[in-house]
Design an enzyme around this catalytic site. Structure first.
Site, mmCIF file in Angstrom:
data_model
loop_
_atom_site.group_PDB
_atom_site.id
_atom_site.type_symbol
_atom_site.label_atom_id
_atom_site.label_comp_id
_atom_site.label_asym_id
_atom_site.label_seq_id
_atom_site.Cartn_x
_atom_site.Cartn_y
_atom_site.Cartn_z
ATOM 1 N N GLU A 11 -43.267 -17.401 26.809
ATOM 2 C CA GLU A 11 -43.940 -18.534 27.450
ATOM 3 C C GLU A 11 -43.669 -18.607 28.948
ATOM 4 O O GLU A 11 -43.107 -19.587 29.455
ATOM 5 C CB GLU A 11 -43.568 -19.846 26.751
ATOM 6 N N GLU A 61 -47.429 -18.708 17.598
ATOM 7 C CA GLU A 61 -46.513 -19.773 17.192
ATOM 8 C C GLU A 61 -47.317 -21.041 16.947
ATOM 9 O O GLU A 61 -48.184 -21.388 17.759
ATOM 10 C CB GLU A 61 -45.520 -20.143 18.308
HETATM 11 C C1 GLA Z 1 -42.057 -22.778 22.122
HETATM 12 C C2 GLA Z 1 -41.070 -21.626 22.185
HETATM 13 C C3 GLA Z 1 -40.235 -21.480 20.957
HETATM 14 C C4 GLA Z 1 -39.800 -22.833 20.458
HETATM 15 C C5 GLA Z 1 -41.021 -23.677 20.188
HETATM 16 C C6 GLA Z 1 -40.684 -25.019 19.607
HETATM 17 O O1 GLA Z 1 -43.293 -22.422 21.701
HETATM 18 O O2 GLA Z 1 -41.691 -20.397 22.463
HETATM 19 O O3 GLA Z 1 -39.109 -20.689 21.291
HETATM 20 O O4 GLA Z 1 -39.007 -23.454 21.408
HETATM 21 O O5 GLA Z 1 -41.684 -23.893 21.390
HETATM 22 O O6 GLA Z 1 -41.830 -25.788 19.360
#
Ligand code: GLA
Ligand code: ZN
Length: 673
Positions: A153, A312
């Site tokens: 991210e 995710e």
């Molecule tokens: C982000 C991160 C993960 C985790 C999620 C929790 O997407 O990439 O490592 O912290 O949020 O929602």
């Protein structure tokens, strides 16, 4: 362009972030057994493992990851391998404290969380390149490796650093962008408030200033910060391409506008081999499934329409909002399949097994603290089976009806200080226009303002304040050649340097819209204005009004009260073969819908009135066939008309005429022919 697929993955992606380093190895064996039970096809590993892989400088421990790779491989689970460059080990920071980022007011962050990185720092770059190289050398041709997951991210939690090395890097970036200090002075308008620079060396990042800083400088700093972060992605990507040929490289995006505002995903989408996205439901009062659809459409759009992967999302509640509700029964599957309908090649989660320790122990996972005798686990297993029946949709593309223009840089410009009203919010406009289109059951592609729009019968422009001359020309051509355009207030006002286009507002859109705007007249908090339109149809607006002067456009709705009473509020302009609508106030989704209803007639878009609200119908099509996804977000059974009969994949039943979709359920019909 991002059109690769994970190497060796022959099913839809199903799995999650897998962090076995948080558990004794005995648990790993139970993990893979459960992964098989649920039908997991791919997991993301190693994202936060730098300190374990390189416990001290130049000393590596790959033994545990070797065993993990082999275990996953034996169990036919593909690996999406992270480069762990989002969290350098503490020894790195002790040797290079200046790699910790600095805020605009001079605070240097500390070690102890994640993502504390100055992306200009050359020691960080060297260390990141080194660990990526070591991983690529070791696992680059491992048979279980499906994809590289660079970093995590990019753009959050630190979107920009204001340290001295960033200052130097910024000056070089400005030199490359402007060439001479004279052209920078011109572009930044430094004649204003005596900000003239004699030399690039005199320029700093827009650090804390007594009052508003130079808006063009602030805007350029956002571009610079995004470009600097991207340099580091490209550095890692190129290493992986060289040492691990044939394995696609991605980095997980966060296209939801509520989740990341610092990355220009139009620029990033071109650089990855596969677009992947993370999405979480935000409890901000809007309908979460609409926000989800918007993020998914935006993700597909930055992928140029190609299939992408939801890397995710959550099985149930998250733990980083003020209030984190659990998902309702069935909601996880609806969320997952809504992403698939809009182009995702599967549904993955953060994370596989819920952590016992650390900052995210209250975040849901595929295997909850309560283990397998839980609702979440049963729904996970069910989703795995559902996705298995949907494998035939792989490679097909989502079909869009209309385009919405979106530009991160214009959004950045609208967030600058000292605008006509702080109540105007570009993201809110995008959300509301999207929501109105969603409720008309139209599937949206997002498009860059300079993109070819000729394929779309209708193009909607939520406030696009910053618009280049090229974008203005593009819209004019689009309308001239027969397109229907709907434009919100505060569009086409400034150029790429936040300088007002010459002449009356709305600069590059004047001729297309057939009007000028003499003055903006934002409303006070709570103030509303009434509009009267065709056949007495009334609407009301808030936040913003304008003194519109028609110059070719016809008035469709007129303000009936407030300072602008008697003047045009919503206009329509015939230009060439097409039509351009303009909305000069902030309408709610109902008001937007009233305008869209008319614009849709101009665009000859048939209404889909037979579909109930919150029943989502989306098509994916390709050589493999055409699929209709029907997602019922309501609590009652819905009937979805089918133009073509087909076979429903989840029940195996024939479907024709009107397809029954039970409350809260999803149906996917493979259409005949
Ligand atoms: C982000 C991160 C993960 C985790 C999620 C929790 O997407 O990439 O490592 O912290 O949020 O929602
Ligand atoms: Zn820095």
């Amino acid at each position: 362009m991002p059109d690769a697929t994970p190497r060796g993955l022959t099913r839809l992606a199903f799995g999650g972030d897998y962090n076995p380093e948080q558990w004794p190895e005995s648990v790993w064996h139970e993990d893979v057994r459960l992964m098989r039970e649920a039908g997991v096809s791919m997991v993301s590993v190693g994202i936060f493992s730098w300190a374990l892989l390189e416990p001290s400088p130049g000393v590596y421990d790959f033994a545990w990851l070797d065993r993990l790779f082999d275990l996953l491989h034996e169990n036919d689970i593909r690996v999406d391998l992270g480069t762990p460059t989002v969290v350098p080990p503490v020894w790195f920071y002790r040797a290079h404290p200046e790699a910790l980022p600095v805020t605009a007011d001079g605070t240097r962050y500390e070690f102890g969380s994640r993502g504390a990185i100055c992306h200009s720092n050359t020691d960080y770059r060297a260390a990141a390149a080194n660990i990526a190289t070591k991983l690529a050398e070791r696992y680059g041709d491992h048979p279980a490796l499906a994809m590289w997951h660079v970093h995590n991210e990019y753009g959050v939690p630190v979107s920009a650093c204001y340290c001295d090395s960033c200052a130097g890097h910024f000056r070089r970036w400005l030199l490359g962008t402007y060439g001479t200090i004279e052209s920078l002075n011109e572009a930044w308008g430094t004649a204003f408030w005596g900000q003239r620079y004699g030399d690039f060396e005199e320029i700093n990042p827009p650090r804390a200033t007594p009052t508003v800083g130079n808006p063009a400088q602030v805007l350029d700093y956002r571009r610079f910060a995004d470009a600097t972060i991207r340099e580091n992605f490209l550095m890692e990507r190129d290493i992986l391409h060289r040492l691990s040929p044939g394995v696609p490289v991605t980095t997980n995006f966060m296209t939801a506008l509520s989740q990341c505002d610092s990355i220009d995903y139009w620029a990033w989408g071109r650089e990855v081999d596969i677009v992947t996205n993370d999405h979480y439901l935000i409890t901000d009062g809007r309908r979460t499934h609409v926000n989800l659809a918007m993020a998914a459409d935006l993700t597909r759009s930055v992928a140029g329409g190609a299939p992408w992967i939801l890397l995710e999302h959550s099985t149930s509640g998250v733990n980083w909002q003020a209030r984190n509700p659990a998902k309702a029964p069935g909601q996880m599957a609806r969320n997952s399949l809504a992403h698939v309908a809009r182009g995702s090649e599967g549904a993955m989660f953060f994370q596989w097994r819920q952590s016992r320790r650390g900052a995210e122990k209250f975040h849901s996972a595929m295997v909850p603290h309560g283990g397998t005798d839980t609702r979440v686990w049963r729904e996970v297993v069910e989703l795995g089976a559902t996705l298995d029946t949907l494998n035939p949709v792989r490679g097909t593309r989502t079909v869009a009806d209309v385009a919405v223009l979106w530009d991160w840089q214009s959004w950045w410009a609208q967030a600058l200080d000292w605008r006509p009203s702080e109540d105007h919010d570009a993201r809110e406009r995008a959300d509301s226009f999207y929501e109105a289109l969603y409720d008309r059951h139209l599937t949206v592609d997002f498009a860059h303002p300079e993109a070819d729009l000729s394929a779309y019968p209708l193009v909607v422009v939520p406030a696009l304040y910053l618009m280049t001359k090229a974008a203005g020309d593009n819209l004019r051509r689009y309308v001239d050649q027969g397109g229907t355009l709907v434009v919100s207030y505060f569009s086409g006002i400034v150029d790429e340097h936040d300088a007002v286009h010459e002449g009356a507002y709305p600069g590059v859109l004047r001729d297309t819209l057939g009007l000028t705007v003499e003055e903006f007249s934002p409303l006070l908090g709570g103030e509303r204005v009434r509009l009267t339109g065709p056949d007495g149809a009334e609407l009301d607006g808030d936040v913003w009004t304008e003194f519109v002067v028609p110059r070719g456009a016809e008035t469709v709705w007129t303000y009936t009260d407030g300072l602008t009473a008697g003047r045009p509020a919503v206009t329509r302009h015939r230009l060439g073969e097409g039509t351009a609508w303009y909305i000069s106030t902030r309408l709610g989704t109902d008001g937007i819908d009233a305008v869209l209803a008319r614009a849709a007639q101009d665009a000859r878009l048939a209404p889909r009135t037979e579909l109930p609200r919150d029943v989502e119908v989306v098509h994916r099509t390709g050589e493999q066939g055409s699929y209709l996804f029907a997602i019922n977000h309501t609590a009652t059974e819905a009937k979805v008309p089918l133009d073509t009969p087909g076979t429903e994949l989840l029940t195996g039943e024939r479907a024709a005429g009107r397809l029954a979709v039970p409350a809260g359920a999803v149906r996917v019909v493979r259409l005949d022919g």
